[in-house]
Design an enzyme around this catalytic site. Sequence first.
Site, PDB file in Angstrom:
ATOM      1  N   GLY A 185      -9.631  26.736   0.474  1.00  0.00           N
ATOM      2  CA  GLY A 185      -9.160  28.101   0.282  1.00  0.00           C
ATOM      3  C   GLY A 185     -10.374  29.012   0.171  1.00  0.00           C
TER       4      GLY A 185
ATOM      5  N   SER B 288     -10.439  32.447   0.806  1.00  0.00           N
ATOM      6  CA  SER B 288     -10.471  33.669   1.595  1.00  0.00           C
ATOM      7  C   SER B 288     -10.063  34.890   0.791  1.00  0.00           C
ATOM      8  CB  SER B 288      -9.569  33.534   2.832  1.00  0.00           C
ATOM      9  OG  SER B 288      -8.246  33.213   2.465  1.00  0.00           O
ATOM     10  N   ARG B 289      -9.556  34.666  -0.428  1.00  0.00           N
ATOM     11  CA  ARG B 289      -9.157  35.785  -1.285  1.00  0.00           C
ATOM     12  C   ARG B 289      -9.000  35.272  -2.709  1.00  0.00           C
ATOM     13  NH1 ARG B 289      -4.988  34.246   1.816  1.00  0.00           N
ATOM     14  NH2 ARG B 289      -5.470  35.874   3.318  1.00  0.00           N
ATOM     15  N   GLY B 290      -8.733  36.170  -3.635  1.00  0.00           N
ATOM     16  CA  GLY B 290      -8.353  35.806  -4.989  1.00  0.00           C
ATOM     17  C   GLY B 290      -9.425  35.090  -5.782  1.00  0.00           C
TER      18      GLY B 290
ATOM     19  N   GLY C 148     -10.608  31.949  -5.709  1.00  0.00           N
ATOM     20  CA  GLY C 148     -11.598  31.176  -4.959  1.00  0.00           C
ATOM     21  C   GLY C 148     -12.698  32.052  -4.403  1.00  0.00           C
TER      22      GLY C 148
ATOM     23  N   LYS D 246      -7.154  28.837   6.023  1.00  0.00           N
ATOM     24  CA  LYS D 246      -6.298  28.967   7.195  1.00  0.00           C
ATOM     25  C   LYS D 246      -6.263  30.377   7.762  1.00  0.00           C
ATOM     26  CE  LYS D 246      -2.245  27.172   7.259  1.00  0.00           C
ATOM     27  NZ  LYS D 246      -0.855  26.845   6.877  1.00  0.00           N
TER      28      LYS D 246
ATOM     29  N   ASP E 132      -6.781  23.611   8.085  1.00  0.00           N
ATOM     30  CA  ASP E 132      -5.787  23.277   7.077  1.00  0.00           C
ATOM     31  C   ASP E 132      -6.320  22.151   6.201  1.00  0.00           C
ATOM     32  OD1 ASP E 132      -3.470  22.436   5.675  1.00  0.00           O
ATOM     33  OD2 ASP E 132      -2.186  23.096   7.329  1.00  0.00           O
TER      34      ASP E 132
ATOM     35  N   TYR F 188       6.814  22.316  -8.546  1.00  0.00           N
ATOM     36  CA  TYR F 188       5.503  22.959  -8.656  1.00  0.00           C
ATOM     37  C   TYR F 188       4.696  22.319  -9.783  1.00  0.00           C
ATOM     38  CZ  TYR F 188       1.941  26.565  -9.364  1.00  0.00           C
ATOM     39  OH  TYR F 188       0.745  27.239  -9.517  1.00  0.00           O
TER      40      TYR F 188
ATOM     41  N   LYS G 150       0.934  20.766  -9.508  1.00  0.00           N
ATOM     42  CA  LYS G 150      -0.222  21.259 -10.258  1.00  0.00           C
ATOM     43  C   LYS G 150      -0.738  20.219 -11.247  1.00  0.00           C
ATOM     44  CE  LYS G 150      -2.019  24.522  -9.733  1.00  0.00           C
ATOM     45  NZ  LYS G 150      -3.014  24.967  -8.730  1.00  0.00           N
TER      46      LYS G 150
END
Length: 284
Positions: free
Chosen positions: A22, A24-26, A28, A47, A79, A173, A177
């Site tokens: 991951g 690409s944002r947030g 991370g 992705k 992916d 979920y 997690k």
Amino acid sequence: MTTAPEQPPQGSLGGKTILISGGSRGIGLAIAQRAARDGANVVLIAKTDTPDPRLEGTIHTAAASIEAAGGRVLAFVGDIRSDETISRAVEGAVTAFGGIDVVLNNASVLSLAGTLDVSPKRFDLMQDVNVRGTFMLTRAALPHLLRADNPHILTLSPPLNLDPKWLGAHPAYTLAKYGMTLCALGFAAEFADRGVASNALWPRTTIATAAVANILGGEEMMRRSRHPAIMADAAHAVLTTPGRELTGQTIIDEELLRSRGVRDFSGYAVDPAAELMVDLYVDP
């Protein structure tokens, strides 16, 4: 006007190579940018190749922001469920930067549907990205971590809170997690005598990300959240600690930063006047 958060005393990630799923944002991306300010090398697997109207940023905008912060970056569009993508990223990291010092298991799929409502496809996606992705990315990088100085595995997953209110809320979920957390604790136990640290990191409050805006609670919950910078600072504190001194733990961001001397957290709040929303799996 908010004030900048107080910065804890920390070491440097300069020259370290961080492999991130991951990013690409947030959260991370915030962790990657924080490491880049030290001069770290960052290898992204994500992705999002083209803009999505529902989500801000792509792997390409993330890479540009990491470089602008002072880091060197390799970006692999792919992916985390693909073993071939993982292999390409690991090999690329080693070829470009000479090794891997940190694995950050950040990629995750969120669905709070109950047992009767979650589709088989969504269930499989959560298990494949969250659990299998964490395990297989770490597995692929471990031969290189074992040769690194102060290697770390950091997984963004919660404490194992067995209160029925969490177990019964959204079992699919929770299983995904908690599976990530069990991976983190398992790696710590398996490689304790070989110097590889492994921990799980989770926020005390909700974090202002696309997941909060689009899935959990919209603008009101965003207002009651903290910026991703708190998780970036907490991750930096973990990754700059000698691994033999901090491993096998489920860490809450605020608790760690308090232990490192931070007292004023107002600068992390989206709205310092709002009551903060406690995150999933964290008791008030």
